[in-house]
Scaffold this motif. Structure first.
Motif, PDB file in Angstrom:
ATOM      1  N   UNK A  78       1.046  -1.362   0.019  1.00  0.00           N
ATOM      2  CA  UNK A  78      -0.108  -0.044  -0.123  1.00  0.00           C
ATOM      3  C   UNK A  78       0.963   1.230  -0.019  1.00  0.00           C
ATOM      4  N   UNK A  79       0.753   2.027  -0.840  1.00  0.00           N
ATOM      5  CA  UNK A  79       1.387   3.533  -0.959  1.00  0.00           C
ATOM      6  C   UNK A  79       0.384   4.472  -1.648  1.00  0.00           C
ATOM      7  N   UNK A  80       0.630   5.831  -0.973  1.00  0.00           N
ATOM      8  CA  UNK A  80      -0.144   6.838  -1.671  1.00  0.00           C
ATOM      9  C   UNK A  80       0.978   8.059  -1.580  1.00  0.00           C
ATOM     10  N   UNK A  81       0.752   8.597  -2.717  1.00  0.00           N
ATOM     11  CA  UNK A  81       1.379  10.133  -3.321  1.00  0.00           C
ATOM     12  C   UNK A  81       0.631  11.128  -3.385  1.00  0.00           C
ATOM     13  N   UNK A  82       1.195  12.417  -3.636  1.00  0.00           N
ATOM     14  CA  UNK A  82       0.453  13.520  -3.994  1.00  0.00           C
ATOM     15  C   UNK A  82      -0.184  14.493  -2.630  1.00  0.00           C
ATOM     16  N   UNK A  83      -0.729  15.250  -3.066  1.00  0.00           N
ATOM     17  CA  UNK A  83      -1.303  16.290  -1.770  1.00  0.00           C
ATOM     18  C   UNK A  83      -2.174  15.550  -0.987  1.00  0.00           C
ATOM     19  N   UNK A  84      -3.178  14.555  -1.506  1.00  0.00           N
ATOM     20  CA  UNK A  84      -3.937  13.633  -0.656  1.00  0.00           C
ATOM     21  C   UNK A  84      -3.368  12.235  -0.313  1.00  0.00           C
ATOM     22  N   UNK A  85      -2.323  12.095  -0.858  1.00  0.00           N
ATOM     23  CA  UNK A  85      -1.451  10.662  -0.583  1.00  0.00           C
ATOM     24  C   UNK A  85      -1.623  10.190   0.895  1.00  0.00           C
ATOM     25  N   UNK A  86      -1.024  11.024   1.746  1.00  0.00           N
ATOM     26  CA  UNK A  86      -1.078  10.368   3.083  1.00  0.00           C
ATOM     27  C   UNK A  86      -2.396  10.208   3.761  1.00  0.00           C
ATOM     28  N   UNK A  87      -3.488  10.928   3.332  1.00  0.00           N
ATOM     29  CA  UNK A  87      -4.918  10.478   3.811  1.00  0.00           C
ATOM     30  C   UNK A  87      -5.255   9.390   3.116  1.00  0.00           C
ATOM     31  N   UNK A  88      -4.965   9.147   1.898  1.00  0.00           N
ATOM     32  CA  UNK A  88      -5.543   7.957   1.071  1.00  0.00           C
ATOM     33  C   UNK A  88      -4.940   6.775   1.874  1.00  0.00           C
ATOM     34  N   UNK A  89      -3.495   6.987   2.202  1.00  0.00           N
ATOM     35  CA  UNK A  89      -2.581   5.886   2.569  1.00  0.00           C
ATOM     36  C   UNK A  89      -3.215   5.362   3.997  1.00  0.00           C
ATOM     37  N   UNK A  90      -3.535   6.430   4.936  1.00  0.00           N
ATOM     38  CA  UNK A  90      -3.966   6.074   6.145  1.00  0.00           C
ATOM     39  C   UNK A  90      -5.139   5.456   6.245  1.00  0.00           C
ATOM     40  N   UNK A  91      -6.377   5.721   5.279  1.00  0.00           N
ATOM     41  CA  UNK A  91      -7.561   5.042   5.108  1.00  0.00           C
ATOM     42  C   UNK A  91      -7.199   3.745   4.476  1.00  0.00           C
ATOM     43  N   UNK A  92      -6.259   3.387   3.520  1.00  0.00           N
ATOM     44  CA  UNK A  92      -6.137   2.156   3.153  1.00  0.00           C
ATOM     45  C   UNK A  92      -5.480   1.007   4.177  1.00  0.00           C
ATOM     46  N   UNK A  93      -4.593   1.767   4.807  1.00  0.00           N
ATOM     47  CA  UNK A  93      -4.106   0.854   5.971  1.00  0.00           C
ATOM     48  C   UNK A  93      -5.075   0.401   7.002  1.00  0.00           C
ATOM     49  N   UNK A  94      -5.775   1.371   7.213  1.00  0.00           N
ATOM     50  CA  UNK A  94      -7.021   1.039   8.194  1.00  0.00           C
ATOM     51  C   UNK A  94      -8.067  -0.049   7.547  1.00  0.00           C
ATOM     52  N   UNK A  95      -8.153   0.186   6.456  1.00  0.00           N
ATOM     53  CA  UNK A  95      -9.171  -1.007   5.583  1.00  0.00           C
ATOM     54  C   UNK A  95      -8.441  -2.288   5.030  1.00  0.00           C
ATOM     55  N   UNK A  96      -7.174  -2.338   5.294  1.00  0.00           N
ATOM     56  CA  UNK A  96      -6.436  -3.776   4.739  1.00  0.00           C
ATOM     57  C   UNK A  96      -6.785  -4.800   5.371  1.00  0.00           C
ATOM     58  N   UNK A  97      -7.094  -4.942   6.589  1.00  0.00           N
ATOM     59  CA  UNK A  97      -7.339  -6.019   7.410  1.00  0.00           C
ATOM     60  C   UNK A  97      -8.919  -6.348   7.276  1.00  0.00           C
TER      61      UNK A  97
END
Length: 188
Positions: A131-150
């Protein structure tokens, strides 16, 4: 004496990749902004490359990203079925070439085996947990994806839900999402 004003910059985007349960997905929003103004809401920042064997998404200046897409496509032709090698060679060029060094963009790229982040500083990184996010909203998307990964959600659903979270928080990210996916060879 007049103050010198900085030219307005093209701002932001959000690109996210998730690798889960036999799929790798890259999603990107469609907003292009110039200062506080939305110039376009339906830009396509994620696309297939190498005849559909690779998917890539970019964050940064649009013209710079198209240059990088072209360069990556050429490296993939030079090193077929070797995404890692093609990306390392692109990163070398990006870091050492006088013209390419000025490009302001980042890329997420994936094939059936690897997900990678490419930067102009020569980085070719494989994200933890796929999982990885880039760009101005990348960290928000990354955090959400990590929370949903399980959860029981598949990779595409995680991407879409995470991009929606980023769009709610980041003013340079919209809900016009482009999604590309590939089957993950490592799951076979």
């Amino acid at each position: 004496m007049s103050e010198r004003q900085e030219p307005q910059q093209w701002h932001g985007t959000t690109i996210l990749t998730v690798r889960k349960a036999g799929k790798v997905v890259i999603a990107g929003d469609g907003q292009v902004s110039l200062g506080p103004t939305v110039i376009k809401g339906s830009a396509r920042k994620v696309r297939p490359l190498a005849g559909g064997k690779v998917i890539a998404g970019f964050a940064g200046a649009t013209a710079d990203a198209f240059t990088l897409f072209e360069r990556l496509e050429a490296k993939l032709e030079q090193y077929p079925n070797q995404l890692m090698r093609a990306c390392v060679e692109l990163a070398k060029d990006w870091r050492t070439d006088r013209y390419l060094r000025r490009l302001e963009a980042m890329m997420l790229v994936a094939d059936s085996k690897h997900s990678l982040v490419l930067t102009g500083t020569g980085d070719v990184l494989e994200p933890e947990n796929g999982i990885m996010g880039i760009g101005s909203g990348g960290n928000y998307a990354l955090a959400a994806a990590r929370a949903l990964a399980d959860t029981d959600y598949d990779a595409e659903t995680i991407c879409r839900k995470s991009m929606a979270v980023a769009a709610e928080i980041c003013v340079y990210t919209n809900e016009n999402i482009t999604v590309e996916s590939l089957d993950d060879e490592s799951a076979a």
